[in-house]
Design a protein around this motif. Structure first.
Motif, short mmCIF file in Angstrom:
data_model
loop_
_atom_site.label_atom_id
_atom_site.label_comp_id
_atom_site.label_asym_id
_atom_site.label_seq_id
_atom_site.Cartn_x
_atom_site.Cartn_y
_atom_site.Cartn_z
N GLU A 118 42.54 41.19 31.75
CA GLU A 118 42.74 42.65 30.71
C GLU A 118 41.97 44.24 31.47
N SER A 119 41.58 43.73 32.35
CA SER A 119 40.41 45.13 32.67
C SER A 119 41.49 44.87 34.42
N LEU A 120 42.85 43.52 34.16
CA LEU A 120 43.37 44.98 36.00
C LEU A 120 44.61 44.47 35.55
N HIS A 121 44.89 45.83 35.74
CA HIS A 121 46.53 46.48 35.90
C HIS A 121 47.32 47.25 37.55
N ASP A 122 47.79 46.39 37.33
CA ASP A 122 49.13 46.84 38.62
C ASP A 122 48.16 46.57 40.23
N SER A 123 47.65 45.59 40.03
CA SER A 123 46.79 44.90 41.54
C SER A 123 47.20 43.19 42.14
N THR A 124 46.41 43.91 43.13
CA THR A 124 46.84 41.66 43.57
C THR A 124 45.82 40.83 42.80
N VAL A 125 46.29 40.00 42.46
CA VAL A 125 45.52 39.23 41.52
C VAL A 125 45.87 37.77 42.13
N ILE A 126 44.69 36.80 42.30
CA ILE A 126 44.50 35.48 42.54
C ILE A 126 44.08 34.72 41.55
N ILE A 127 44.81 33.26 41.11
CA ILE A 127 44.16 32.82 40.71
C ILE A 127 43.32 31.27 40.89
N ARG A 128 42.42 31.12 40.99
CA ARG A 128 41.17 30.80 41.56
C ARG A 128 42.11 29.00 41.52
N SER A 129 41.69 28.33 42.11
CA SER A 129 42.19 27.05 42.40
C SER A 129 42.45 26.07 41.06
N HIS A 130 40.75 26.06 40.33
CA HIS A 130 40.82 25.38 39.21
C HIS A 130 41.88 26.22 37.68
N GLY A 131 42.62 26.92 38.04
CA GLY A 131 43.37 27.37 37.59
C GLY A 131 43.23 28.23 35.76
N ILE A 132 44.22 28.91 35.19
CA ILE A 132 43.50 29.60 33.90
C ILE A 132 43.99 29.99 33.27
N THR A 133 44.07 30.12 31.95
CA THR A 133 44.71 30.39 30.97
C THR A 133 46.44 30.72 30.71
N LYS A 134 46.99 29.66 29.90
CA LYS A 134 48.60 29.78 29.74
C LYS A 134 48.81 31.95 29.71
N GLN A 135 48.01 32.20 28.58
CA GLN A 135 48.08 33.97 27.84
C GLN A 135 47.37 34.91 28.97
N GLN A 136 46.17 34.13 29.95
CA GLN A 136 45.94 35.12 30.77
C GLN A 136 47.41 35.37 32.16
N HIS A 137 47.23 34.40 32.30
CA HIS A 137 48.87 34.47 33.37
C HIS A 137 49.81 35.53 33.08
N GLU A 138 49.78 34.76 31.37
CA GLU A 138 50.77 35.83 30.69
C GLU A 138 50.24 37.76 30.81
N LYS A 139 49.46 37.54 30.59
CA LYS A 139 48.84 39.03 30.16
C LYS A 139 48.94 39.49 31.64
N LEU A 140 48.03 38.94 33.07
CA LEU A 140 48.14 39.48 34.10
C LEU A 140 49.72 40.21 34.70
N LEU A 141 50.93 39.42 34.59
CA LEU A 141 52.25 40.02 33.87
C LEU A 141 52.48 40.42 33.63
N GLU A 142 52.38 41.08 32.87
CA GLU A 142 52.67 41.49 31.28
C GLU A 142 51.67 43.07 31.98
N GLN A 143 50.99 43.47 32.62
CA GLN A 143 49.78 44.80 32.80
C GLN A 143 51.02 44.48 34.62
N GLY A 144 51.52 44.30 34.65
CA GLY A 144 52.34 44.38 36.12
C GLY A 144 51.56 44.44 37.54
#
Ligand code: SF4
Length: 295
Positions: free
Chosen positions: A60-86
């Motif tokens: 939720e805190s990340l907008h219009d940034s470059t974000v790296i997902i770590r090796s053990h992954g994140i949730t599907k919802q977090q992934h969607e949120k990151l994309l939604e927020q540019g």
């Protein structure tokens, strides 16, 4: 005193890949965020922070940034949120972990509820679970098998589990369900590190496991080694008390998949210094490996 390193120790393929992707992203000159710590090693996370990889605690805190997902992954919802927020998302989820997401999704499509063998609190398992439906359950190796109402079930493992635990779970489930689909998703890097550390423990008077205290695979190494000989788990050489070496002739070093090589070298050198030796190692290649053929 002889000091030997388990043949398979330190960074695995997935961790190396995540770090490489993070370093490349930072070189582009943009600030880079990792959602959660890039690897389970506090000292290395600090080092990466000084190179420009900042840790963010929520999507939720990340907008219009470059974000790296770590090796053990994140949730599907977090992934969607990151994309939604540019955000620009660099997916460093280990391909072996991504494979578990796909298998869980497909199992549900094929009508199998999913039971994950793993630690329900671990980010990898939280991520895995998010790819399943509401019925997806998690069971830890030391927990009782949950009641299964379905006639069919898909069992899948967190990548860092022990094969023996998966075997045991399957044996417990066979009388309870008519149709069982089992995916052995324990990754090779994990089994290799477990096997080589266990072999070394069988032939040592003391094992020093080096790696993050929150690292699931490192904790597992420590647990396995302690079944064969006295074992201490440390993150850095500063934690190594000279007294634990007292009377020990064969010292074994083992390190988890998220332990950087320089940490291993530092611990090795500290033991040499305690022994009054001056000829220190300059790289991991200078540390003698334990030959496993005898195991
Ligand atoms: S331990 Fe295995 S699954 Fe986990 S990041 Fe390393 S290679 Fe990938």
């Amino acid at each position: 005193m002889i000091i030997r390193l388990a043949k398979h120790s330190g960074f695995c393929f997935g961790v190396r890949r995540a770090i490489q992707l993070a370093v490349e992203a930072v070189q582009e000159g943009q600030p880079v965020y990792s959602l959660g710590e890039l690897i389970h090693n506090p000292q290395y996370v600090q080092e990466m922070e000084s190179r420009g990889v900042r840790v963010a605690s929520s999507a939720e805190s990340l907008h219009d940034s470059t974000v790296i997902i770590r090796s053990h992954g994140i949730t599907k919802q977090q992934h969607e949120k990151l994309l939604e927020q540019g955000n620009i998302v660099i997916d460093a989820t280990c391909p072996y972990v991504s494979k578990t997401h796909e298998l869980i999704r497909q199992a549900n499509i094929d009508g199998y509820p999913v039971l994950i063998l793993g630690d329900a609190e671990h980010p990898e398992v939280i991520g895995m679970r998010s790819y399943g439906n509401q019925e997806t359950l998690v069971v830890a190796p030391d927990e009782d098998v949950p009641n299964i109402s379905s006639k069919r079930l898909c069992v899948i493992s967190q990548t860092t589990q022990k094969l023996g635990h998966l075997n045991k779970l399957v044996q417990q489930l066979i009388p309870k369900v008519m149709e069982l689909k089992v995916y052995n998703t324990i990754c090779l890097a994990t089994s290799q590190r477990q096997h080589s550390s266990q072999c070394l423990a069988m032939n040592s008077d003391l094992i020093i496991v080096i790696g993050g205290k929150q690292s699931s695979n490192t904790k597992m190494l420590s647990k396995l080694c302690s079944e064969y000989c006295p074992t201490v788990h440390i993150e850095t050489e500063e934690e190594l008390e000279p007294s634990v070496l007292s009377g020990k002739m064969r010292i074994g070093l083992a390190a988890g998949a998220s332990t950087p090589e320089n940490r291993i070298v530092d611990v090795y050198n500290k033991i040499l210094k305690i022994n009054g030796e001056e000829d220190l190692a300059t790289s991991i290649q200078s540390i003698p490996l334990f030959k496993e053929e005898s195991c």
